[in-house]
Design a protein around this motif. Structure first.
Motif, mmCIF file in Angstrom:
data_model
loop_
_atom_site.group_PDB
_atom_site.id
_atom_site.type_symbol
_atom_site.label_atom_id
_atom_site.label_comp_id
_atom_site.label_asym_id
_atom_site.label_seq_id
_atom_site.Cartn_x
_atom_site.Cartn_y
_atom_site.Cartn_z
ATOM 1 N N LEU A 231 38.555 19.026 85.872
ATOM 2 C CA LEU A 231 38.251 19.441 87.240
ATOM 3 C C LEU A 231 39.382 20.294 87.797
ATOM 4 O O LEU A 231 40.559 20.024 87.532
ATOM 5 N N GLU A 232 39.035 21.326 88.532
ATOM 6 C CA GLU A 232 39.957 22.274 89.164
ATOM 7 C C GLU A 232 40.608 23.245 88.187
ATOM 8 O O GLU A 232 41.471 24.031 88.584
ATOM 9 N N ASP A 233 40.235 23.214 86.909
ATOM 10 C CA ASP A 233 40.737 24.211 85.961
ATOM 11 C C ASP A 233 40.082 25.562 86.242
ATOM 12 O O ASP A 233 38.892 25.632 86.594
ATOM 13 N N ALA A 234 40.847 26.641 86.088
ATOM 14 C CA ALA A 234 40.306 27.999 86.199
ATOM 15 C C ALA A 234 39.781 28.403 84.824
ATOM 16 O O ALA A 234 40.526 28.411 83.848
ATOM 17 N N VAL A 235 38.492 28.722 84.746
ATOM 18 C CA VAL A 235 37.849 28.987 83.461
ATOM 19 C C VAL A 235 36.891 30.158 83.562
ATOM 20 O O VAL A 235 36.487 30.572 84.659
ATOM 21 N N THR A 236 36.535 30.676 82.381
ATOM 22 C CA THR A 236 35.413 31.602 82.261
ATOM 23 C C THR A 236 34.393 30.934 81.362
ATOM 24 O O THR A 236 34.681 30.624 80.199
ATOM 25 N N LEU A 237 33.203 30.689 81.891
ATOM 26 C CA LEU A 237 32.101 30.078 81.140
ATOM 27 C C LEU A 237 30.957 31.076 81.110
ATOM 28 O O LEU A 237 30.318 31.332 82.130
ATOM 29 N N GLY A 238 30.730 31.667 79.946
ATOM 30 C CA GLY A 238 29.696 32.695 79.857
ATOM 31 C C GLY A 238 30.076 33.910 80.682
ATOM 32 O O GLY A 238 31.137 34.501 80.490
ATOM 33 N N ASP A 239 29.236 34.261 81.646
ATOM 34 C CA ASP A 239 29.477 35.443 82.493
ATOM 35 C C ASP A 239 30.160 35.086 83.807
ATOM 36 O O ASP A 239 30.290 35.952 84.682
ATOM 37 N N TYR A 240 30.580 33.835 83.967
ATOM 38 C CA TYR A 240 31.106 33.393 85.262
ATOM 39 C C TYR A 240 32.554 32.915 85.134
ATOM 40 O O TYR A 240 32.901 32.190 84.196
ATOM 41 N N THR A 241 33.379 33.323 86.109
ATOM 42 C CA THR A 241 34.775 32.911 86.160
ATOM 43 C C THR A 241 35.027 32.217 87.490
ATOM 44 O O THR A 241 34.645 32.725 88.544
ATOM 45 N N GLY A 242 35.670 31.053 87.430
ATOM 46 C CA GLY A 242 35.945 30.320 88.657
ATOM 47 C C GLY A 242 36.633 29.005 88.374
ATOM 48 O O GLY A 242 37.243 28.819 87.313
ATOM 49 N N THR A 243 36.515 28.071 89.303
ATOM 50 C CA THR A 243 37.168 26.768 89.218
ATOM 51 C C THR A 243 36.120 25.685 88.971
ATOM 52 O O THR A 243 35.071 25.669 89.611
ATOM 53 N N VAL A 244 36.418 24.789 88.032
ATOM 54 C CA VAL A 244 35.484 23.711 87.702
ATOM 55 C C VAL A 244 35.462 22.688 88.839
ATOM 56 O O VAL A 244 36.504 22.180 89.249
ATOM 57 N N LYS A 245 34.258 22.391 89.340
ATOM 58 C CA LYS A 245 34.103 21.449 90.457
ATOM 59 C C LYS A 245 33.442 20.139 90.038
ATOM 60 O O LYS A 245 33.755 19.081 90.575
ATOM 61 N N GLU A 246 32.515 20.190 89.084
ATOM 62 C CA GLU A 246 31.829 18.988 88.622
ATOM 63 C C GLU A 246 31.569 19.094 87.126
ATOM 64 O O GLU A 246 31.275 20.177 86.618
ATOM 65 N N ILE A 247 31.677 17.950 86.429
ATOM 66 C CA ILE A 247 31.335 17.865 85.011
ATOM 67 C C ILE A 247 30.376 16.693 84.860
ATOM 68 O O ILE A 247 30.765 15.536 84.988
ATOM 69 N N ASN A 248 29.092 17.004 84.619
ATOM 70 C CA ASN A 248 28.070 15.979 84.477
ATOM 71 C C ASN A 248 27.531 15.964 83.054
ATOM 72 O O ASN A 248 27.826 16.860 82.258
ATOM 73 N N VAL A 249 26.722 14.955 82.729
ATOM 74 C CA VAL A 249 26.158 14.873 81.383
ATOM 75 C C VAL A 249 25.051 15.904 81.181
ATOM 76 O O VAL A 249 24.651 16.170 80.044
ATOM 77 N N ARG A 250 24.560 16.513 82.263
ATOM 78 C CA ARG A 250 23.504 17.509 82.134
ATOM 79 C C ARG A 250 23.990 18.932 82.406
ATOM 80 O O ARG A 250 23.567 19.878 81.754
#
Length: 274
Positions: A122-141
């Motif tokens: 949580l709160e890590d700065a990442v690029t996931l696919g075409d999106y760059t930002g800060t992780v807010k939630e990590i769920n099983v889905r």
């Protein structure tokens, strides 16, 4: 007489069935109690190696319900329930439901793998696919990130798991680059040394690895220099240091009268004979 005989037969069958029913109820109640204790114990052991709350809670739930299902099957067997046929029916139903919900199942499994591997927190700065930002939630889905421009993006875990993940937070030092257009009339060696000294003195720029400034290419109107330097983002704001470097280079070019020209276009006018 027939009613009395039927009642006696039912009563006899009930008396014979009662111990089995009581045994089944006792086994089921014991399972409910024991499953909670065992699940808490497993969660406590897992906590020594896993710090993510979501995956610890998932381990607790899966352990508890697995034990409850096993205990329920054993309890049903005590009352002569056709457990084998029931399990076979569940298998067919499970296959049908699983086929219909295969995308949901893929996201669920991908979520478990992401929670286990922990490529980001949580709160890590990442690029996931075409999106760059800060992780807010990590769920099983799904995984939720907030882009740097403020949009909330919900990404299916299958998409996250199958694509490259860029994590900008988990490494302390991060390299930044800057292109500088230098006028062709300038002394290249002198300009490179001035810019290099300026970059080294900007607060937040790391001494090791050393900053470098090198000629990178010949542009249409400028000689292109490439400045590379490292920033410890655990101690400094990455974007603020980069801004300070740009400002320092501009001020140094003005101080030493180094020309950083605008793009130049030559327009040729030709008089046409009437």
């Amino acid at each position: 007489m027939d009613i009395q005989q039927a009642f006696q037969n039912w009563f006899t069958s009930f008396v014979e069935f009662l111990p089995k029913l009581l045994a089944g109820i006792v086994i089921f109640l014991i399972t409910l109690v024991v499953s909670s204790f065992v699940a808490k114990w497993v969660k406590k052991i897992a906590k020594k190696k896993i710090s993510t709350k979501e995956i610890l809670q998932l381990i607790f739930v899966l352990t508890r319900w697995s034990l409850i299902i096993i205990g329920t099957i054993i309890a049903l067997a005590q009352v002569d329930f056709d457990v084998t046929g029931f399990i076979a029916g569940l298998g067919v139903a499970g296959f049908t439901i699983g086929f219909a919900l295969q995308d949901l199942a893929k996201n669920f499994i991908s979520g478990l793998l992401l929670l286990y591997r922990q490529p980001f927190n949580l709160e890590d700065a990442v690029t996931l696919g075409d999106y760059t930002g800060t992780v807010k939630e990590i769920n099983v889905r799904d995984t939720v990130i907030e882009t740097f421009s403020g949009e909330k993006v919900i990404l299916p875990n299958q998409t996250v798991f199958e694509n490259a993940i860029f994590n900008y937070t988990q490494t302390a030092k991060r390299r930044q680059s800057l292109s500088i257009g230098l006028g062709y009339e300038e002394d290249v060696g002198s300009a490179i040394q001035i810019f290099l000294d300026v970059i080294k003195n900007v607060p937040g720029v790391e001494a090791e690895p050393k900053p470098t400034v090198r000629a990178e290419g010949l542009g249409d109107s400028t000689l292109i220099l490439s400045a590379l330097y490292w920033i410890d983002q655990t101690k400094n704001d990455y974007f603020s240091v980069h801004s300070d470097v740009i400002t320092a280079i501009k001020e140094a070019s003005e101080k030493h009268n180094i020309n950083l020209p605008y793009p130049i276009q030559t327009v040729r006018l030709q008089k046409m004979d009437e």
